[in-house]
Design a protein around this motif. Structure first.
Motif, short mmCIF file in Angstrom:
data_model
loop_
_atom_site.label_atom_id
_atom_site.label_comp_id
_atom_site.label_asym_id
_atom_site.label_seq_id
_atom_site.Cartn_x
_atom_site.Cartn_y
_atom_site.Cartn_z
N LEU A 5 19.93 18.24 -34.66
CA LEU A 5 21.39 18.42 -34.99
C LEU A 5 21.59 19.02 -36.72
CD1 LEU A 5 23.75 16.69 -32.91
CD2 LEU A 5 23.05 19.07 -32.85
N SER A 6 20.38 18.35 -37.26
CA SER A 6 20.13 18.71 -38.65
C SER A 6 19.38 20.04 -39.12
CB SER A 6 19.71 17.45 -39.58
OG SER A 6 20.61 16.55 -39.33
N SER A 7 18.89 20.56 -38.18
CA SER A 7 18.20 21.87 -38.21
C SER A 7 18.96 23.18 -38.31
CB SER A 7 17.29 22.13 -37.25
OG SER A 7 16.43 20.96 -36.88
N PRO A 8 18.70 24.04 -39.04
CA PRO A 8 19.29 25.35 -39.34
C PRO A 8 19.69 26.03 -37.97
CG PRO A 8 17.45 25.52 -40.32
CD PRO A 8 17.38 24.04 -39.95
N LEU A 9 20.15 25.87 -37.06
CA LEU A 9 20.54 26.53 -35.76
C LEU A 9 21.69 27.43 -35.57
CD1 LEU A 9 19.08 23.37 -33.79
CD2 LEU A 9 17.72 25.36 -34.44
N SER A 10 22.58 27.17 -36.37
CA SER A 10 24.08 27.75 -36.04
C SER A 10 23.96 29.17 -35.90
CB SER A 10 25.00 27.00 -36.80
OG SER A 10 24.91 27.69 -38.32
N ILE A 14 25.69 32.76 -32.34
CA ILE A 14 26.25 34.19 -32.23
C ILE A 14 25.79 34.92 -31.11
CG2 ILE A 14 26.83 36.22 -33.47
CD1 ILE A 14 26.65 34.61 -36.09
N PRO A 15 24.40 35.03 -30.87
CA PRO A 15 23.84 35.83 -29.78
C PRO A 15 24.10 35.08 -28.43
CG PRO A 15 22.07 35.10 -30.85
CD PRO A 15 23.26 34.74 -31.84
N ILE A 16 24.29 33.79 -28.57
CA ILE A 16 24.69 32.81 -27.26
C ILE A 16 26.10 33.19 -26.85
CG2 ILE A 16 24.97 30.62 -26.24
CD1 ILE A 16 22.55 29.86 -28.12
N VAL A 17 27.11 33.33 -27.78
CA VAL A 17 28.36 33.51 -27.45
C VAL A 17 28.76 35.15 -27.22
CG1 VAL A 17 30.74 33.63 -28.51
CG2 VAL A 17 29.25 31.65 -29.14
N TRP A 18 27.68 35.78 -27.53
CA TRP A 18 27.66 37.26 -27.14
C TRP A 18 27.44 37.32 -25.72
CZ3 TRP A 18 24.14 40.75 -25.26
CH2 TRP A 18 24.66 41.98 -25.02
N LEU A 20 27.74 34.97 -23.51
CA LEU A 20 28.88 34.38 -22.77
C LEU A 20 29.97 35.32 -22.58
CD1 LEU A 20 28.78 30.74 -24.38
CD2 LEU A 20 28.23 31.58 -21.74
N ALA A 21 30.18 36.32 -23.72
CA ALA A 21 31.22 37.34 -23.36
C ALA A 21 30.71 38.33 -22.24
CB ALA A 21 31.29 37.91 -24.89
N TYR A 22 29.58 38.79 -22.17
CA TYR A 22 29.04 39.66 -21.31
C TYR A 22 28.86 38.81 -19.80
CZ TYR A 22 29.47 43.41 -24.36
OH TYR A 22 30.27 44.40 -24.98
N HIS A 23 28.76 37.75 -19.79
CA HIS A 23 28.36 37.03 -18.54
C HIS A 23 29.48 37.40 -17.33
CE1 HIS A 23 28.39 33.72 -15.50
NE2 HIS A 23 27.01 34.11 -15.30
N PRO A 24 30.74 37.38 -17.69
CA PRO A 24 31.74 37.81 -16.76
C PRO A 24 31.55 39.04 -16.17
CG PRO A 24 32.87 36.52 -18.51
CD PRO A 24 31.32 36.84 -18.99
N GLN A 25 31.27 39.97 -17.12
CA GLN A 25 31.03 41.33 -16.89
C GLN A 25 30.09 41.56 -15.73
OE1 GLN A 25 32.96 43.83 -17.88
NE2 GLN A 25 31.87 45.43 -18.38
N VAL A 26 29.15 40.82 -15.80
CA VAL A 26 28.02 40.71 -14.66
C VAL A 26 28.66 40.52 -13.40
CG1 VAL A 26 25.68 39.74 -14.08
CG2 VAL A 26 26.04 40.40 -16.48
N ILE A 27 29.31 39.16 -13.63
CA ILE A 27 30.03 38.79 -12.08
C ILE A 27 30.92 39.93 -11.64
CG2 ILE A 27 31.58 37.06 -11.32
CD1 ILE A 27 30.60 35.10 -13.55
N ALA A 104 30.00 22.88 -29.27
CA ALA A 104 31.27 22.67 -28.64
C ALA A 104 32.08 24.13 -28.55
CB ALA A 104 32.20 21.76 -29.73
N PHE A 105 31.63 25.12 -29.22
CA PHE A 105 32.33 26.23 -29.02
C PHE A 105 31.62 26.97 -27.92
CE2 PHE A 105 32.94 30.90 -29.79
CZ PHE A 105 34.41 31.08 -29.72
N ILE A 106 30.29 26.88 -27.76
CA ILE A 106 29.52 27.37 -26.71
C ILE A 106 30.11 26.70 -25.46
CG2 ILE A 106 27.32 27.47 -25.48
CD1 ILE A 106 26.25 27.81 -28.39
N LEU A 107 30.07 25.43 -25.34
CA LEU A 107 30.72 24.72 -24.24
C LEU A 107 31.99 25.05 -23.88
CD1 LEU A 107 29.32 21.20 -24.70
CD2 LEU A 107 28.53 22.76 -23.03
N THR A 108 33.09 25.42 -24.62
CA THR A 108 34.34 25.69 -24.68
C THR A 108 34.38 27.11 -23.81
OG1 THR A 108 34.91 26.39 -26.78
CG2 THR A 108 35.34 24.31 -26.03
N ARG A 109 33.50 28.07 -24.45
CA ARG A 109 33.40 29.35 -23.85
C ARG A 109 32.97 29.37 -22.34
NH1 ARG A 109 37.08 32.33 -25.43
NH2 ARG A 109 35.98 33.77 -24.06
N PHE A 110 31.80 28.81 -22.17
CA PHE A 110 31.36 28.50 -20.84
C PHE A 110 32.36 27.94 -19.72
CE2 PHE A 110 29.44 26.23 -17.45
CZ PHE A 110 28.28 27.41 -16.90
#
Length: 153
Positions: A5-10, A14-18, A20-27, A104-110
């Motif tokens: 969690l101390s690695s520069p991963l944040s 951004i692409p993961i949230v993108w 997640l934004a398009y996953h409902p479109q696929v459904i 936390a944001f990824i989990l809330t979006r999912f």
């Protein structure tokens, strides 16, 4: 290289949230394809075509409409999320904070997508709104934290 969690991963959030934004479109697209057929020439008319069709149950119509809503909400959330992550990285917030908030944001979006698309009761709609509110505060938290850090320099 060991990732923590101390690695520069944040920035990867951004692409993961993108996605997640398009996953409902696929459904939504799959539901339309299975029921009346997806019109890719007039793609933006598909939800209305489903709603107007006598061949599609009201339950499926409602699910298609909720998937569309989840998709649009994901697109609405994406710019602020990207801004929060970019501001946090620009200001030099610690990677642990950025990564924990990103997860936390990824989990809330999912969770938001799942609840919005799959549940149709008032109580679960209220839960969806709580998840949305919690998620919406996260990029604001990062922007304010970044601004405070820069103001203190």
């Amino acid at each position: 290289m060991t990732l923590t969690l101390s690695s520069p991963l944040s920035l990867y959030s951004i692409p993961i949230v993108w996605i997640l934004a398009y996953h409902p479109q696929v459904i939504k697209g799959n539901l339309i394809k299975k029921t009346i057929g997806y019109d890719n020439v007039n793609a933006r008319t598909n939800v209305k075509r489903v709603a107007d069709s006598d061949k599609v149950s009201r339950e499926v119509v409602a699910r298609v409409q909720r998937a569309e809503g989840a998709h649009l909400n994901g697109l609405e959330a994406l710019p602020m999320w990207g801004l929060g992550i970019l501001a946090g990285n620009f200001a030099g917030l610690d990677h642990w904070t950025l990564n924990v908030v990103s997860l936390a944001f990824i989990l809330t979006r999912f969770t938001y997508n799942q609840v919005y698309i799959n549940y149709n009761t008032l109580g679960k709609g209220f839960f969806r709104s709580l998840v949305w509110a919690a998620g919406s505060l996260m990029p604001l938290y990062l922007v304010v934290k970044a601004a405070n850090k820069l103001a203190a320099q």
